[in-house]
Design a protein around this motif. Structure first.
Motif: not given
Length: 177
Positions: A9-18
Protein backbone atom coordinates in the motif's frame (compact mmCIF):
# COMPACT_ATOMS: atom_id res chain seq x y z
CA UNK A 1 -0.22 3.11 12.32
CA UNK A 2 2.57 1.53 14.23
CA UNK A 3 3.60 -0.03 10.91
CA UNK A 4 2.14 0.13 7.43
CA UNK A 5 3.10 -2.16 4.59
CA UNK A 6 4.14 0.50 2.09
CA UNK A 7 5.23 -2.16 -0.41
CA UNK A 8 1.62 -3.37 -0.73
CA UNK A 9 0.00 0.00 0.00
CA UNK A 10 2.41 2.70 -1.23
CA UNK A 11 0.10 5.55 -0.22
CA UNK A 12 -0.71 3.98 3.14
CA UNK A 13 -4.03 2.84 4.53
CA UNK A 14 -5.48 6.37 4.74
CA UNK A 15 -4.89 6.82 1.00
CA UNK A 16 -6.41 3.42 0.28
CA UNK A 17 -9.57 4.36 2.20
CA UNK A 18 -9.90 7.62 0.24
CA UNK A 19 -9.42 5.86 -3.10
CA UNK A 20 -12.07 3.25 -2.28
CA UNK A 21 -14.59 5.96 -1.33
CA UNK A 22 -13.76 7.92 -4.53
CA UNK A 23 -15.12 4.91 -6.41
CA UNK A 24 -18.42 5.14 -4.54
CA UNK A 25 -17.74 2.24 -2.20
CA UNK A 26 -17.54 2.01 1.55
CA UNK A 27 -14.18 1.12 3.03
CA UNK A 28 -13.93 -1.93 5.24
CA UNK A 29 -11.10 -3.86 6.81
CA UNK A 30 -10.86 -7.56 7.66
CA UNK A 31 -8.46 -8.02 10.54
CA UNK A 32 -7.38 -10.05 13.50
CA UNK A 33 -7.24 -7.47 16.29
CA UNK A 34 -5.38 -9.38 18.93
CA UNK A 35 -3.40 -11.91 16.89
CA UNK A 36 0.40 -11.59 16.97
CA UNK A 37 2.60 -13.24 14.36
CA UNK A 38 5.79 -15.06 15.21
CA UNK A 39 7.95 -12.28 13.75
CA UNK A 40 5.78 -9.35 14.84
CA UNK A 41 7.70 -6.42 16.24
CA UNK A 42 5.30 -6.12 19.19
CA UNK A 43 6.58 -9.45 20.51
CA UNK A 44 9.93 -7.75 21.10
CA UNK A 45 8.80 -4.24 21.97
CA UNK A 46 5.81 -5.03 24.22
CA UNK A 47 6.32 -8.56 25.57
CA UNK A 48 4.28 -7.69 28.69
CA UNK A 49 1.12 -7.62 26.54
CA UNK A 50 1.49 -11.15 25.19
CA UNK A 51 -0.77 -13.98 26.28
CA UNK A 52 1.49 -16.71 27.62
CA UNK A 53 1.14 -20.07 29.27
CA UNK A 54 4.60 -20.74 30.71
CA UNK A 55 3.25 -22.81 33.62
CA UNK A 56 1.62 -25.33 31.28
CA UNK A 57 2.67 -24.69 27.65
CA UNK A 58 0.62 -26.23 24.82
CA UNK A 59 1.69 -29.64 23.56
CA UNK A 60 1.98 -28.19 20.05
CA UNK A 61 3.35 -24.67 20.56
CA UNK A 62 3.22 -21.98 17.88
CA UNK A 63 6.91 -21.27 18.48
CA UNK A 64 9.06 -24.27 19.43
CA UNK A 65 11.74 -21.89 20.72
CA UNK A 66 9.22 -20.11 22.95
CA UNK A 67 6.59 -22.72 23.88
CA UNK A 68 4.65 -20.47 26.29
CA UNK A 69 3.80 -17.92 23.56
CA UNK A 70 0.11 -18.22 22.62
CA UNK A 71 0.09 -15.89 19.60
CA UNK A 72 -2.13 -13.07 20.81
CA UNK A 73 -2.38 -10.01 23.03
CA UNK A 74 -4.03 -10.83 26.33
CA UNK A 75 -7.27 -8.86 26.45
CA UNK A 76 -7.79 -10.00 30.02
CA UNK A 77 -5.13 -7.41 30.76
CA UNK A 78 -6.09 -3.73 30.98
CA UNK A 79 -2.76 -2.87 29.34
CA UNK A 80 -3.49 -5.22 26.42
CA UNK A 81 -6.94 -3.71 25.90
CA UNK A 82 -5.58 -0.14 26.11
CA UNK A 83 -2.87 -0.90 23.55
CA UNK A 84 -5.30 -2.47 21.12
CA UNK A 85 -7.87 0.29 21.64
CA UNK A 86 -5.22 2.85 20.68
CA UNK A 87 -4.44 0.97 17.48
CA UNK A 88 -8.13 0.64 16.62
CA UNK A 89 -8.72 4.37 17.20
CA UNK A 90 -5.76 5.15 14.97
CA UNK A 91 -7.04 2.79 12.26
CA UNK A 92 -10.55 4.23 12.27
CA UNK A 93 -9.27 7.79 12.47
CA UNK A 94 -6.82 7.47 9.59
CA UNK A 95 -8.91 5.36 7.23
CA UNK A 96 -12.44 6.47 8.07
CA UNK A 97 -13.44 2.82 7.69
CA UNK A 98 -17.14 2.07 7.87
CA UNK A 99 -16.85 -1.66 8.50
CA UNK A 100 -14.51 -3.96 10.41
CA UNK A 101 -14.67 -7.73 10.01
CA UNK A 102 -13.03 -9.55 12.91
CA UNK A 103 -11.24 -12.83 12.65
CA UNK A 104 -9.07 -14.83 15.03
CA UNK A 105 -7.40 -17.81 13.39
CA UNK A 106 -5.72 -19.11 16.50
CA UNK A 107 -6.65 -21.67 19.07
CA UNK A 108 -6.30 -19.68 22.31
CA UNK A 109 -5.67 -22.93 24.17
CA UNK A 110 -6.47 -22.67 27.91
CA UNK A 111 -5.74 -18.96 27.86
CA UNK A 112 -3.13 -16.76 29.45
CA UNK A 113 -1.67 -17.47 32.88
CA UNK A 114 0.69 -14.48 33.23
CA UNK A 115 0.76 -13.02 36.76
CA UNK A 116 -0.20 -9.35 36.71
CA UNK A 117 -2.55 -9.60 33.74
CA UNK A 118 -5.63 -8.74 35.81
CA UNK A 119 -6.77 -12.36 35.95
CA UNK A 120 -5.84 -15.52 37.77
CA UNK A 121 -3.77 -18.35 36.29
CA UNK A 122 -6.86 -20.48 35.63
CA UNK A 123 -9.20 -17.90 34.17
CA UNK A 124 -7.13 -16.26 31.43
CA UNK A 125 -9.33 -17.45 28.58
CA UNK A 126 -12.50 -16.28 30.32
CA UNK A 127 -10.87 -12.93 31.09
CA UNK A 128 -9.68 -12.63 27.47
CA UNK A 129 -13.21 -13.00 26.12
CA UNK A 130 -14.63 -10.62 28.72
CA UNK A 131 -11.93 -8.14 27.68
CA UNK A 132 -12.80 -8.63 24.01
CA UNK A 133 -16.49 -7.97 24.75
CA UNK A 134 -15.54 -4.81 26.67
CA UNK A 135 -13.35 -3.62 23.81
CA UNK A 136 -16.09 -4.28 21.25
CA UNK A 137 -18.59 -2.33 23.37
CA UNK A 138 -16.18 0.60 23.73
CA UNK A 139 -15.51 0.74 19.98
CA UNK A 140 -19.23 0.54 19.18
CA UNK A 141 -20.02 3.35 21.63
CA UNK A 142 -17.23 5.57 20.30
CA UNK A 143 -17.93 4.81 16.62
CA UNK A 144 -21.63 3.93 16.22
CA UNK A 145 -21.45 4.23 12.42
CA UNK A 146 -18.69 1.60 12.11
CA UNK A 147 -20.16 -1.86 11.59
CA UNK A 148 -18.44 -4.64 13.53
CA UNK A 149 -18.88 -8.13 12.11
CA UNK A 150 -17.39 -11.49 13.00
CA UNK A 151 -16.28 -13.86 10.26
CA UNK A 152 -17.92 -17.24 9.81
CA UNK A 153 -16.34 -18.91 12.79
CA UNK A 154 -16.19 -15.68 14.74
CA UNK A 155 -12.52 -16.47 14.90
CA UNK A 156 -13.05 -19.75 16.74
CA UNK A 157 -15.53 -18.00 19.02
CA UNK A 158 -18.86 -17.63 17.25
CA UNK A 159 -21.25 -17.94 20.18
CA UNK A 160 -24.13 -16.19 21.91
CA UNK A 161 -21.68 -14.19 24.03
CA UNK A 162 -20.04 -12.61 21.01
CA UNK A 163 -23.35 -11.87 19.25
CA UNK A 164 -24.34 -9.34 21.93
CA UNK A 165 -21.31 -7.16 21.16
CA UNK A 166 -21.36 -7.05 17.33
CA UNK A 167 -23.67 -5.73 14.67
CA UNK A 168 -23.66 -8.95 12.65
CA UNK A 169 -22.03 -12.30 12.01
CA UNK A 170 -21.21 -13.94 8.71
CA UNK A 171 -22.39 -17.56 8.81
CA UNK A 172 -21.85 -20.25 6.23
CA UNK A 173 -22.40 -23.96 6.02
CA UNK A 174 -20.15 -26.74 4.79
CA UNK A 175 -22.19 -29.46 3.17
CA UNK A 176 -21.22 -33.07 2.78
CA UNK A 177 -19.28 -33.49 5.99
Amino acid sequence: FAQENRARFPGGMAHLGKEVRKRGQKFGIWEEWEAVGLKAEIRRTRPELMARRDDDPPEEPLDKDDPGFLGYICLGSAAGRAHLRGLIEELIGKTGCEWIKLDFNLDPKAGCSVPGHDHGPGDGLYAHYRGLYQLLDEVRAAHPAVILEACSSGGLRNDAGLVRHLHCLFLWEIRGR
